[in-house]
Design a protein around this motif. Sequence first.
Motif, PDB file in Angstrom:
ATOM      1  N   THR B  96     -21.032 -30.431 -46.922  1.00  0.00           N
ATOM      2  CA  THR B  96     -20.509 -29.521 -47.818  1.00  0.00           C
ATOM      3  C   THR B  96     -18.936 -29.231 -47.789  1.00  0.00           C
ATOM      4  O   THR B  96     -18.298 -29.220 -48.789  1.00  0.00           O
ATOM      5  N   SER B  99     -16.446 -32.298 -47.975  1.00  0.00           N
ATOM      6  CA  SER B  99     -16.315 -32.944 -49.509  1.00  0.00           C
ATOM      7  C   SER B  99     -15.675 -31.826 -50.379  1.00  0.00           C
ATOM      8  O   SER B  99     -14.883 -32.384 -51.045  1.00  0.00           O
ATOM      9  N   SER B 100     -16.120 -30.775 -50.055  1.00  0.00           N
ATOM     10  CA  SER B 100     -15.583 -29.808 -51.048  1.00  0.00           C
ATOM     11  C   SER B 100     -13.587 -29.640 -50.681  1.00  0.00           C
ATOM     12  O   SER B 100     -12.872 -29.447 -51.606  1.00  0.00           O
ATOM     13  N   ILE B 185     -19.458 -39.639 -49.101  1.00  0.00           N
ATOM     14  CA  ILE B 185     -18.844 -38.193 -49.329  1.00  0.00           C
ATOM     15  C   ILE B 185     -17.528 -38.274 -50.266  1.00  0.00           C
ATOM     16  O   ILE B 185     -17.321 -37.527 -50.920  1.00  0.00           O
ATOM     17  N   ALA B 188     -18.282 -38.432 -53.848  1.00  0.00           N
ATOM     18  CA  ALA B 188     -18.487 -37.198 -54.101  1.00  0.00           C
ATOM     19  C   ALA B 188     -17.397 -36.300 -54.354  1.00  0.00           C
ATOM     20  O   ALA B 188     -17.102 -35.427 -55.215  1.00  0.00           O
ATOM     21  N   SER B 189     -16.352 -36.351 -53.158  1.00  0.00           N
ATOM     22  CA  SER B 189     -15.279 -35.561 -53.278  1.00  0.00           C
ATOM     23  C   SER B 189     -14.479 -35.631 -54.523  1.00  0.00           C
ATOM     24  O   SER B 189     -13.939 -34.877 -55.230  1.00  0.00           O
ATOM     25  N   LEU B 192     -16.279 -34.256 -57.436  1.00  0.00           N
ATOM     26  CA  LEU B 192     -15.971 -32.878 -57.274  1.00  0.00           C
ATOM     27  C   LEU B 192     -14.539 -32.401 -57.863  1.00  0.00           C
ATOM     28  O   LEU B 192     -14.394 -31.415 -58.378  1.00  0.00           O
ATOM     29  N   VAL B 260     -23.422 -34.020 -56.820  1.00  0.00           N
ATOM     30  CA  VAL B 260     -23.329 -34.482 -55.387  1.00  0.00           C
ATOM     31  C   VAL B 260     -24.793 -35.190 -55.066  1.00  0.00           C
ATOM     32  O   VAL B 260     -24.826 -36.166 -54.691  1.00  0.00           O
ATOM     33  N   SER B 281     -24.790 -32.546 -48.936  1.00  0.00           N
ATOM     34  CA  SER B 281     -24.518 -31.240 -48.924  1.00  0.00           C
ATOM     35  C   SER B 281     -25.687 -30.318 -48.842  1.00  0.00           C
ATOM     36  O   SER B 281     -26.898 -30.564 -49.141  1.00  0.00           O
ATOM     37  N   ALA B 284     -27.049 -30.097 -52.222  1.00  0.00           N
ATOM     38  CA  ALA B 284     -27.846 -31.343 -52.829  1.00  0.00           C
ATOM     39  C   ALA B 284     -29.064 -31.402 -52.133  1.00  0.00           C
ATOM     40  O   ALA B 284     -30.091 -31.942 -52.654  1.00  0.00           O
TER      41      ALA B 284
END
Lengths: 258, 334
Positions: B96, B99-100, B185, B188-189, B192, B260, B281, B284
């Motif tokens: 979490t 990736s954020s 990841i 996903a990043s 995001l 995600v 995450s 997710a």
Amino acid sequence: MAKRIEISGLDAFYGRTRAIADISMAVEPRQVTAFIGPSGCGKSTLLRTLNRMHELTPGGTVEGKVMLDGTDLYGAQVDPVAVRRTIGMVFQRPNPFPTMSIYDNVAAGLRLLGRTRRSQLDDVVERSLTGANLWNEVKDRLDKPGAGLSGGQQQRLCIARAIAVQPQVLLMDEPCSALDPISTLAIEDLIATLKESYTIVIVTHNMQQAARVSDVTAFFTITDAGEPGRLVEMDDTNKIFTNPSEKGTEDYITGRFG
Amino acid sequence: MTTSQTETLDHGPAGGDLPEGKDASRTGRIGDRVFRLASSGSGVLLLAIMAAIAVFLVIQALPALRANTAPFLTEKIWNPNAVPPRFGIAALAFGTVVSSLIALVIATPVAVAVALFISHYAPRRLAATLGYVVDLLAAVPSVVYGLWGAVFLVPLIMDPASWLNRNLAFLPIFNGQPVSSGKSIFTASVVLAIMILPIIAAISREVFLQVPKANEEAALALGATRWEMVRMAVLPFGRPGVISASMLGLGRALGETIAVALIVSASFEIDWNVMMPGGNSIAANIANTFQEAGATGRGALIASGLVLFVITLVVNMAARAVIARRKEYARAGA
């Protein structure tokens, strides 16, 4: 340092509207030249053409010549950024950078010129603040925000910021209109000192102020709304306020107009 | 210049010497009282709801946490339905946060650049259009970004990911050789980042437009070029706003669920090689496993939600601290 400005056949526009028409005049070095006239007569516009700030207004354009000791400021080779570095400006409302300390406000212009050596900056900051008659009031809190000072102090800070880069001309656009009488007096005293080293042009709505601080006064007017502003006459301040050549000037300074 | 000193309003009756005017002053006072009650009531209600949510999460999570045979905070495996249950938040929280953060690092500079272009560089008509498009993008539902990421970006990410791996392998996060699948990841990043970019850009633009004209003119009159003016007057003034905007974006990225969930190939490992297939995450994982979770499983997921709640809270408080540090200046500029 101080240089002579010669304006000839100058017109300034906002889009298609002509704000000032056919201005020709000379501004002598080491003197204070005051621009007076009713609102909308274009005196601030004229002032802003002298350091090429006018063209930053959307639609702002200029025709004619402004010579600074023989160089045309509007010549094809001239970089407006370089012009603004040699001609300083003080605005109607004090506008120190709110995110900067007193010190950084004064040093801002020097940093733009790439001068960042601390000892050198220290010297110039002290000299400029002393020159602006503010050093004694702020020397112990140079790292405090410039916007925390009183209005009059802020305006002197702005003057210090403008003279830190040793400009050749200092333009002042109603520098006291947002200040109380005591602060106004402080600024006027300062102007009297600064004229020993700089060419100063000041726009003012306050005729007593023009009479007190300036050596030469130029009177502008507009005949009608929508018409461009024009120069009526320009002469020694004494003469303008005691025995002007034009009827229009006399009407204005005696309060029979506008 | 003091702008935001607390002003004390006089709630008492109007000055004694005034003529009676009783009705007027009374209705005024009643209006005041109603307004005060309504506003402080909403404030209290908000705090009560926050507390209730926290209490609810804790109560629901406790039985599962008691049954857990692994240390919740450090365990990576998520197996609450096994006998005995074994689960921990470590891998999920890692996925979490990482990736954020990567999303934030990618999105913030681009968003600030977009905002600056709209506020200070673009011609007026183009700026209006662009501003509208950015606002529109901010309103696109996240599932759309998720689907786009899963269908379009996952196969496409291989080439740039390989490039990063070849050239920046000395950084642990780019050390993994991207293999067959882009369900990582990192992908996903990127999704995001694209998702939060419009929010950050929209808010930053608003902040940059608030910069007083007088400050910009001061910089220009000192002989600043346009970019120097932006650095002297616009960026420092906008800094707290940009931080707030980033935190809003980060909050959205931390809590993002479906985008995600559609992209990562759920794994429960802590792997700094964000290019490798895997990743997960908290949000997710909740979406992916809630349906088939048993009683303990649900409790465990709620516990993970509690952790997400705490992470978001910490992030927000950190942002506030950063902004408050230069309050003296921020206030003076207001």
